[in-house]
Scaffold this active site. Structure first.
Site, PDB file in Angstrom:
ATOM      1  N   ASP A  59      10.759  -3.203  -3.011  1.00 21.00           N
ATOM      2  CA  ASP A  59      12.199  -3.395  -3.110  1.00 21.00           C
ATOM      3  C   ASP A  59      12.901  -2.076  -2.811  1.00 21.00           C
ATOM      4  O   ASP A  59      12.389  -1.016  -3.177  1.00 21.00           O
ATOM      5  CB  ASP A  59      12.509  -3.817  -4.559  1.00 21.00           C
ATOM      6  CG  ASP A  59      13.694  -4.729  -4.686  1.00 21.00           C
ATOM      7  OD1 ASP A  59      13.971  -5.481  -3.750  1.00 21.00           O
ATOM      8  OD2 ASP A  59      14.336  -4.702  -5.747  1.00 21.00           O
ATOM      9  N   TYR A  61      15.467   1.051  -3.354  1.00 18.84           N
ATOM     10  CA  TYR A  61      16.058   1.658  -4.547  1.00 18.84           C
ATOM     11  C   TYR A  61      17.438   1.052  -4.776  1.00 18.84           C
ATOM     12  O   TYR A  61      18.198   0.828  -3.835  1.00 18.84           O
ATOM     13  CB  TYR A  61      16.170   3.171  -4.382  1.00 18.84           C
ATOM     14  CG  TYR A  61      14.846   3.892  -4.298  1.00 18.84           C
ATOM     15  CD1 TYR A  61      13.959   3.874  -5.366  1.00 18.84           C
ATOM     16  CD2 TYR A  61      14.484   4.603  -3.163  1.00 18.84           C
ATOM     17  CE1 TYR A  61      12.744   4.545  -5.305  1.00 18.84           C
ATOM     18  CE2 TYR A  61      13.269   5.280  -3.084  1.00 18.84           C
ATOM     19  CZ  TYR A  61      12.402   5.237  -4.165  1.00 18.84           C
ATOM     20  OH  TYR A  61      11.212   5.898  -4.091  1.00 18.84           O
ATOM     21  N   PHE A  77      10.053   3.948  -0.424  1.00 18.02           N
ATOM     22  CA  PHE A  77       9.719   5.152  -1.184  1.00 18.02           C
ATOM     23  C   PHE A  77      10.569   6.366  -0.825  1.00 18.02           C
ATOM     24  O   PHE A  77      10.517   7.378  -1.505  1.00 18.02           O
ATOM     25  CB  PHE A  77       8.229   5.518  -1.052  1.00 18.02           C
ATOM     26  CG  PHE A  77       7.301   4.514  -1.668  1.00 18.02           C
ATOM     27  CD1 PHE A  77       7.160   4.425  -3.043  1.00 18.02           C
ATOM     28  CD2 PHE A  77       6.584   3.624  -0.878  1.00 18.02           C
ATOM     29  CE1 PHE A  77       6.322   3.481  -3.626  1.00 18.02           C
ATOM     30  CE2 PHE A  77       5.731   2.681  -1.449  1.00 18.02           C
ATOM     31  CZ  PHE A  77       5.590   2.609  -2.822  1.00 18.02           C
ATOM     32  N   HIS A 189      -0.442   1.525  -7.967  1.00 16.30           N
ATOM     33  CA  HIS A 189       0.881   1.954  -7.516  1.00 16.30           C
ATOM     34  C   HIS A 189       1.123   3.397  -7.960  1.00 16.30           C
ATOM     35  O   HIS A 189       0.631   3.814  -9.017  1.00 16.30           O
ATOM     36  CB  HIS A 189       1.943   1.032  -8.119  1.00 16.30           C
ATOM     37  CG  HIS A 189       3.281   1.149  -7.472  1.00 16.30           C
ATOM     38  ND1 HIS A 189       4.207   2.103  -7.846  1.00 16.30           N
ATOM     39  CD2 HIS A 189       3.848   0.432  -6.473  1.00 16.30           C
ATOM     40  CE1 HIS A 189       5.288   1.971  -7.098  1.00 16.30           C
ATOM     41  NE2 HIS A 189       5.102   0.963  -6.259  1.00 16.30           N
TER      42      HIS A 189
END
Length: 222
Positions: A59, A61, A77, A189
């Protein structure tokens, strides 16, 4: 080579309907991130036939920096230059620093990962938009159908790619990848909740570059 020429759902214009939904009828006056002009930056910056590595996020930010604007800018990221690295990105830099640069302080890395995208790293979120302060708010509008089609098309049309699948969500995408033709790197993760359970110390960036070299492809300058 244009993405629209290769990916069936892009060729059909499916993405245009999703943009209309995300920034129109579903927004209802709320802010949607990344800014509309950045939604497809992962593909704008990394051409289809230049992809070497695929990193899959979940998703965008959903927060805004008080002076620099939205954190999200179309690359998973990654946050805009000057915005402090979110925790997951900090751990990504920590792994790179320890495994490749002999402990170079992770604070020396730019938070804007455009430099990776320009080298052939597709930084693809499964959902390409999100409502401010509402994680996964656009997960059900059709983005996953589109991004699954992108991943599957890369698997079919390309050869010898590295797919980075970090965490349970990303690892579900392995079903879309022909593992006989591509190299899949799976770890936990990089979030603080799981980074110490497998991501940190995994050597994923070293293993990625080793595979590229063995296949006659230039390594990524992480």
């Amino acid at each position: 080579m244009l993405w629209e020429e290769q990916v069936p759902l892009l060729r059909e214009g499916f993405h245009k309907k999703l943009v209309h939904k995300a920034y129109g009828e579903l927004a209802e006056g709320r802010n949607v991130y990344p800014p509309r002009e950045n939604v497809f930056d992962s593909m704008r910056l990394t051409k289809f036939n230049e992809v070497r590595v695929v990193i899959i996020g979940q998703d965008p930010y959903f927060n805004v920096h008080k002076s620099l604007g939205p954190e999200a800018h179309g690359l998973c990221f990654s946050v805009r230059e000057g915005i402090p690295a979110p925790p997951s990105l900090q751990n990504i830099f920590k792994e790179i620093a320890n495994s490749i640069y002999n402990g170079k302080p992770e604070g020396e890395f730019s938070t804007d990962l455009t430099r990776w995208a320009k080298q052939g790293v597709l930084l693809l979120n499964a959902s390409l938009t999100v409502i401010e302060k509402s994680p996964n708010s656009h997960a059900q509008i059709g983005w996953h159908t589109l991004t699954d089609n992108i991943i599957e098309t890369l698997s079919i049309q390309r050869e010898g790619l590295v797919f980075m699948l970090w965490g349970a969500f990303a690892q579900k995408k392995e079903r879309l990848i022909d593992t006989r033709r591509h190299f899949v790197l799976k770890t936990t993760h990089p979030s603080p909740l799981s980074a110490h359970k497998g991501f940190l110390g995994s050597g994923v960036f070293v293993k990625c570059n080793d595979y590229l070299r063995k296949n006659g492809v230039d390594p990524i300058r992480w």
